[in-house]
Structures are given as C-alpha cells and as structure tokens.
Motif scaffolding. Structure first.
Motif, PDB file in Angstrom:
ATOM      1  N   ALA A 199      -1.985   4.966   3.708  1.00 44.15           N
ATOM      2  CA  ALA A 199      -1.255   3.702   3.619  1.00 44.15           C
ATOM      3  C   ALA A 199      -0.464   3.432   4.897  1.00 44.15           C
TER       4      ALA A 199
ATOM      5  N   PRO B 299       0.798  -1.229   0.000  1.00 43.97           N
ATOM      6  CA  PRO B 299       0.000   0.000   0.000  1.00 43.97           C
ATOM      7  C   PRO B 299       0.831   1.279   0.000  1.00 43.97           C
TER       8      PRO B 299
ATOM      9  N   THR C  35      -1.304   2.748  -2.893  1.00 47.38           N
ATOM     10  CA  THR C  35      -2.344   3.686  -2.461  1.00 47.38           C
ATOM     11  C   THR C  35      -2.099   5.107  -2.957  1.00 47.38           C
TER      12      THR C  35
END
Length: 449
Positions: free
Chosen positions: A291, A69, A73
């Motif tokens: 994230a 992430p 993200t």
C-alpha cells in the motif's frame, strides 16, 4: 418374424449402443471439461477486471481516498491469507507449482489435495479479492490451477486413467484461454509443466487448447492481449536493446526467483511454531508495504500492471523507476502467501524495465518494452520458448521475431547462470514434500492401529 428373433436383434443393437456410449463417454466428458475451462477463464477475467476497477474507484473518489489502501490492502491481505489457510488450503500463490507437483504425485488422494473443484473455486474468489485490495498479482497462473483442477475432476467423472496427461492439458488450456494465446499454451505445457515432450499427451493438450480457445473466442471475441504492435530494430542502438534487455532482464528475473525461493524457505521455518498467526502477520505486513509503495507511486503499482504494460507497448514511456516499484510490489505480494499469479505483473515489470532502457538509449519505447518483457519473463520462469511465443502472440509484433527470440534466449541463459533452480519447479518441491509427509503420517497411523 418370430418374437425371439426380434428380441435378440434389439438386444444386440442395445449392446452396441451402450458399448459405443461407454467408449465415447470419456471423450464427451473431456470435451465438456475443455469448454468449461474456456468459459470459466473468461468469467474469471471479467471478475478480475471488475475488482481492479472497483479498487480504482474507491481510491480516487475523494480528497483523501488515495490513502485508503493503507487500511484496505493489509486488512484484505490478512482476510485472504486466513481463508486460504482455513477454507481453501493449497490455494496460496500462483497455482502453477501445485499443478506441477500434482503431476509428480501418484496417489489420487495426494493430487486432490492440490487440485480440486473446491480449490478452483477458492482460487478464483481469493484472487479476485486480492485484486480488489490492490495486490500486485495476476489471474493467469491461478487459471492454470483452475484448468488442471477441472481436468482432474473430468478424469474421475469420465473414468479416464491419464491423470498426468489431463493435468497437463488443463494447464495448457488455462494459459491459452487466459491470454488468448493458443500456441503459448501448448509450448508452456511442453516446456514448463512437463519439461519434456510427451507424445501420448500431445493429443490431449492440443484438443483441450482448441476447445477452451473456441469457448473463450465465442465469449470474448478475437483479440491480441496487448493490441497490435509493429516495431523492429532499424538502427545499431536498437540492436543494443537485445543485449541490454536480455542480460538485464535475465538478471532481474533471476534475482526475483532466487530471492523468492530463498525467503520462502526462511518464512516457512519462521512460521512453524504458530503457522496461521504468523502467516496472518506476514500477510498484513506485506499488504501495508504494498500500500505504501502504491501510494508513493501514484497508484501505478496496484493490480496486474496491464494498463502500464500496454501503454509502453504502444510507445508511451513509463516512469524511470516504475519497474523497481512494480518488482517490489510483486515480490511482496508473492511472499505474503495470498492466492495470485506473477505472469501479468512480470510482464509489467519487464515492460517498465524496457521502457527505462529505451529512454536511456534513445530508442523506440515500444520495441524496448516488448524486448524487456521477453528478457525479464524468460529470466523469471526460465522457459525461453514460452517467453518468446507468449510475447509474440500477445503483441502480434512479427517484425521483431528474431530480436524477441534472441532476448528470450539471452535472458534464460543469464538467469540460469545466476539462479540454477527454476522458480515454479522449486516451489513445487514444497508441495511434493508436504504430500509425502502427509502420506507417511497416514501410513504410520494405520500401522499403529
């Protein structure tokens, strides 16, 4: 029988048929539009679930996958913000403020800048994309804009003049189909969308909710959003939850909405010299922060928070600081400007807050989670009737009707004391002001030419 008589009789029948068809055409188009909202809402829900599962699979498929992430993200946030600004303008955020703003605008051209089938398509695609990146957003608010856009298209195709009423009906149908909560859809339309009871629109709203609900029911079946709960206060400290969740949830909701309006205004001013570039930087920064929060929380703050909220409603205690982490992730997701709603994340924050309070007081976690959802949700949207009805329909907890009503009202009053302007209506003013500026610019150009 003379040919002239036969021909005149056929002509009269033809006129009656076409006259009755022109009378029924708007109704048929309206009914098809309401059914379409139900079908699209179910499809939207399925896509949103698939996106969340795909993100979960990606971030749990290897030893270091949980760090994915940190790259995925912010990258997807920037992509979503770019597409929203260039291909689908006015698709940013929840979508409810756009629907509210469209009801206040009189010109059809101004309404279509906020509600159109193009925007509805972009809203669905970009919300699903946001959930694939782990954004703390929901699909329920976007479904309102999608439903209102479909109904506005219906108004044009069917030759219907009741644009304001149809936007109201589409919004209500969207909420009803998204949560499988028909009563909440009607109350939401009256209390939040219009802030008043409109007798002329009540038939449209009711019909749209019924038809969209039937379509959703046929595709997804009958279900309660959070399953069936059956908990009620049995001790004095259980009743203490009503005060704590009402006041605490209302204060948290007021803080969320107040800071969202305040920082939203500052961000719009900051972005003015280079709006696209600066909004992309903001989206990437917010995505990175989300994230980091998600990785530190073990992934619990990613997505809608449905699983965590349902677990709390079923009596499973959430981590004590989950509601703080989820609130921060939801706030950053909203500030980033990517399309996505706050309904489902707000319910997760409320459930987390209630779970923490319940653990501290030694009461039922399930009851505390339900009351926490009602208090926080009422504080965020400042619509106590909607909060009460939607929580009741989503949990089926009819034994706690009075406590849920009381918490919703206390949360609303607390929020109104701390933050005077309702979140969605405050955000809708931005779109109304933009539409007025665009209209005046066009008028000046026309006058100059």
């Amino acid at each position: 029988m003379p040919a002239f008589y036969r021909n005149s009789k056929l002509l009269r029948r033809s006129r009656i048929f076409w006259g009755s068809f022109s009378l029924w055409r708007p109704r048929l188009v309206f009914w098809c539009g309401a059914l379409a909202i139900g079908v699209i809402s179910v499809a939207f829900a399925k896509l949103a679930d698939l996106a969340q599962k795909a993100f979960g699979s990606l971030t749990s498929s290897g030893e270091w996958a949980f760090l994915l992430p940190l790259i995925l993200t912010p990258t997807v946030f920037m992509l979503s913000a770019y597409l929203a600004a260039t291909l689908f303008p006015n698709s940013q955020g929840s979508g409810i403020p756009q629907a509210i703003a469209a009801r206040h605008l009189r010109e059809e051209e101004d309404r279509t800048r906020l509600l159109s089938l193009r925007i509805a398509f972009g809203k669905i695609v970009l919300t699903v994309l946001g959930l694939f990146s782990g954004a703390s957003i929901g699909r329920e608010g976007p479904t309102v804009q999608v439903g209102a856009s479909i109904m506005l298209a219906v108004a044009r195709f069917g030759g219907m003049a009741q644009a304001r009423g149809l936007i109201l009906a589409g919004s209500a149908a969207g909420i009803a189909a998204a949560f499988n909560t028909p009563l909440a859809g009607i109350v939401f339309a009256i209390e939040e969308m219009s802030r008043t009871y409109e007798a002329r629109a009540n038939g449209l709203v009711l019909t749209a909710v019924i038809l969209s609900g039937l379509a959703a029911l046929g595709l997804a079946g009958s279900y309660t959003y959070f399953g069936e709960a059956s908990v009620a206060p049995t001790q004095l400290r259980d009743w203490g939850l009503v005060l704590v969740c009402g006041i605490g949830g209302g204060a948290l909701g007021a803080a969320f909405s107040g800071f969202a309006l305040h920082f939203g205004q500052k961000i719009r001013r900051w972005a003015q010299p280079q709006p696209l570039k600066r909004m992309l930087v903001l989206a990437g920064t917010c995505g990175l922060a989300i994230a980091v929060i998600g990785v530190l929380s073990g992934g619990t703050t990613f997505g809608t928070g449905y699983e965590q909220a349902r677990g709390a409603v079923e009596g499973h205690a959430l981590p004590l600081l989950f509601f703080v982490e989820k609130l921060a992730a939801s706030f950053l997701s909203m500030l980033s400007g990517i399309p996505g709603g706050i309904f489902a994340p707000s319910l997760a924050v409320g459930a987390g807050f209630g779970s923490t309070v319940g653990s501290a007081l030694g009461t039922s976690i399930a009851l505390a989670a339900i009351l926490g959802m009602a208090g926080y949700f009422a504080g965020v949207v400042q619509a106590p009737m909607t909060a009460f009805v939607i929580i009741l329909e989503m949990t089926g907890d009819h034994q706690a009707v009075i406590p849920i009503m009381a918490v919703s009202m206390i949360g609303y009053v607390t929020s109104r004391i701390l933050s005077r302007e309702p979140l969605y209506h405050g955000l809708s003013r931005v779109f109304i002001a933009a539409a007025i500026r665009a209209r005046r610019a066009v008028e000046r150009e026309e006058a100059a030419s």
